[in-house]
Write an enzyme that holds these catalytic residues in place. Structure first.
Site, PDB file in Angstrom:
ATOM      1  N   ASN A  14       0.831  -1.216   0.000  1.00 48.49           N
ATOM      2  CA  ASN A  14       0.000   0.000   0.000  1.00 48.49           C
ATOM      3  C   ASN A  14       0.858   1.256   0.000  1.00 48.49           C
ATOM      4  O   ASN A  14       0.504   2.246  -0.639  1.00 48.49           O
ATOM      5  CB  ASN A  14      -0.978  -0.016   1.179  1.00 48.49           C
ATOM      6  CG  ASN A  14      -2.131  -0.958   0.915  1.00 48.49           C
ATOM      7  OD1 ASN A  14      -3.012  -0.652   0.127  1.00 48.49           O
ATOM      8  ND2 ASN A  14      -2.079  -2.142   1.514  1.00 48.49           N
ATOM      9  N   ARG A  91       0.747  -2.491  14.923  1.00 49.67           N
ATOM     10  CA  ARG A  91       0.778  -2.050  16.316  1.00 49.67           C
ATOM     11  C   ARG A  91      -0.414  -1.144  16.566  1.00 49.67           C
ATOM     12  O   ARG A  91      -0.868  -0.463  15.646  1.00 49.67           O
ATOM     13  CB  ARG A  91       2.049  -1.230  16.586  1.00 49.67           C
ATOM     14  CG  ARG A  91       3.303  -2.037  16.531  1.00 49.67           C
ATOM     15  CD  ARG A  91       3.594  -2.592  17.891  1.00 49.67           C
ATOM     16  NE  ARG A  91       4.675  -3.556  17.831  1.00 49.67           N
ATOM     17  CZ  ARG A  91       5.060  -4.287  18.865  1.00 49.67           C
ATOM     18  NH1 ARG A  91       4.452  -4.150  20.030  1.00 49.67           N
ATOM     19  NH2 ARG A  91       6.028  -5.149  18.757  1.00 49.67           N
ATOM     20  N   ASN A 107      -6.495   4.751   8.773  1.00 52.68           N
ATOM     21  CA  ASN A 107      -6.149   3.334   8.748  1.00 52.68           C
ATOM     22  C   ASN A 107      -6.899   2.647   7.612  1.00 52.68           C
ATOM     23  O   ASN A 107      -7.965   3.089   7.181  1.00 52.68           O
ATOM     24  CB  ASN A 107      -6.524   2.677  10.083  1.00 52.68           C
ATOM     25  CG  ASN A 107      -6.089   1.221  10.143  1.00 52.68           C
ATOM     26  OD1 ASN A 107      -4.988   0.872   9.712  1.00 52.68           O
ATOM     27  ND2 ASN A 107      -6.948   0.357  10.657  1.00 52.68           N
ATOM     28  N   HIS A 109      -8.418  -1.059   6.536  1.00 51.13           N
ATOM     29  CA  HIS A 109      -8.772  -2.360   7.116  1.00 51.13           C
ATOM     30  C   HIS A 109      -9.317  -3.266   6.020  1.00 51.13           C
ATOM     31  O   HIS A 109     -10.178  -2.848   5.240  1.00 51.13           O
ATOM     32  CB  HIS A 109      -9.806  -2.183   8.235  1.00 51.13           C
ATOM     33  CG  HIS A 109     -10.130  -3.476   8.894  1.00 51.13           C
ATOM     34  ND1 HIS A 109      -9.292  -4.065   9.824  1.00 51.13           N
ATOM     35  CD2 HIS A 109     -11.162  -4.328   8.720  1.00 51.13           C
ATOM     36  CE1 HIS A 109      -9.816  -5.228  10.197  1.00 51.13           C
ATOM     37  NE2 HIS A 109     -10.952  -5.414   9.544  1.00 51.13           N
TER      38      HIS A 109
HETATM   39  C1  GRF Z   1      -3.383  -4.668   4.126  1.00 55.12           C
HETATM   40  O1  GRF Z   1      -4.200  -5.759   3.760  1.00 55.12           O
HETATM   41  C2  GRF Z   1      -4.117  -3.796   5.105  1.00 55.12           C
HETATM   42  O2  GRF Z   1      -5.497  -3.774   4.911  1.00 55.12           O
HETATM   43  C3  GRF Z   1      -3.797  -4.452   6.417  1.00 55.12           C
HETATM   44  O3  GRF Z   1      -2.472  -4.912   6.280  1.00 55.12           O
HETATM   45  C4  GRF Z   1      -2.177  -5.146   4.912  1.00 55.12           C
HETATM   46  C5  GRF Z   1      -0.936  -4.378   4.565  1.00 55.12           C
HETATM   47  O4  GRF Z   1      -0.322  -4.794   3.403  1.00 55.12           O
HETATM   48  N1  GRF Z   1      -4.006  -3.519   7.489  1.00 55.12           N
HETATM   49  P1  GRF Z   1       0.949  -4.018   2.837  1.00 55.12           P
HETATM   50  O5  GRF Z   1       2.045  -4.031   3.903  1.00 55.12           O
HETATM   51  O6  GRF Z   1       0.524  -2.612   2.495  1.00 55.12           O
HETATM   52  O7  GRF Z   1       1.374  -4.792   1.623  1.00 55.12           O
END
Ligand code: GRF
Length: 203
Positions: A14, A91, A107, A109
């Site tokens: 992400n 965390r 955030n 999710h």
């Molecule tokens: C994502 O699926 C997000 O929704 C969750 O952790 C994952 C993070 O993936 N909270 P990345 O580290 O961005 O590849």
């Protein structure tokens, strides 16, 4: 142009989507700092390759969670962050950060909150046999996974799905939606109403 402080713990796909959106001119932001709760997170490499300052923390730092978050909040402020962007940060973000960046911590999710909160949103939805799950971008506050919802996208669970295939589609949806929501923030179009509903202003 807004400045982002991005918190990660792992792969950082992400984070990469945010970096790419900025590069493509689709997101009017700058990433001021990337802070990882794990020193070996692959996302740190992605940040370094993009020339973004990084801070890698170790498990020991979190032995005293409040002090850790006071220190992190300080670093985010020093970097000039307007928003704190949690991107796979495993965390809890506690009072020192939430107070310093009130209604400015977001955030992502991997489920349609308030359904399937917690650390295993994708698997929990898959195992529950629901036909539709999805993703949620929300403001983080002291109530874990319960902050005001900014945006959601549905992802269908197909008859022949495996958990792996569902995870891929969830991640693809995340990579599209998260930068779009950050752009709404950059455009100053997101406000939290008195009833805690989030309002998105038309352009
Ligand atoms: C994502 O699926 C997000 O929704 C969750 O952790 C994952 C993070 O993936 N909270 P990345 O580290 O961005 O590849």
């Amino acid at each position: 142009m807004i400045k982002l402080g991005v918190l990660i713990s792992g792969s950082g796909s992400n984070l990469q989507a945010i970096i790419d959106a900025i590069g493509a001119g689709a997101l009017d932001a700058q990433i001021a700092v990337v802070i990882s709760s794990k020193p070996d997170a692959y996302g740190l490499k992605r940040a370094q390759e993009a020339g973004i300052p990084t801070i890698a923390l170790t498990r020991e730092v979190y032995a005293h969670p409040t002090e850790a978050d006071e220190w992190i909040a300080d670093e985010l402020a020093k970097a000039g962050a307007d928003y704190v962007v949690m991107a796979g940060y495993m965390r809890m973000v506690t009072a020192p950060i939430l107070d310093a960046f009130c209604d400015r911590v977001v955030n992502l999710h991997p489920a349609l909150l308030p359904a399937f909160p917690g650390a295993h949103g994708i698997a929990d939805a898959f195992n529950a046999g629901v036909k539709v799950t999805g993703i949620t971008v929300h403001f983080a506050n002291a109530l874990y996974d319960q902050g005001p919802i900014i945006a959601q996208r549905a992802v269908e669970i197909r008859e022949d799905d495996t958990l792996e295939r569902l995870e891929e589609r969830i991640h693809a949806a995340e990579h599209e939606l998260y930068p779009q929501v950050l752009q709404l923030l950059a455009q100053g179009r997101v406000s939290i109403q008195a009833n805690r509903r989030v309002c998105i202003a038309e352009l």
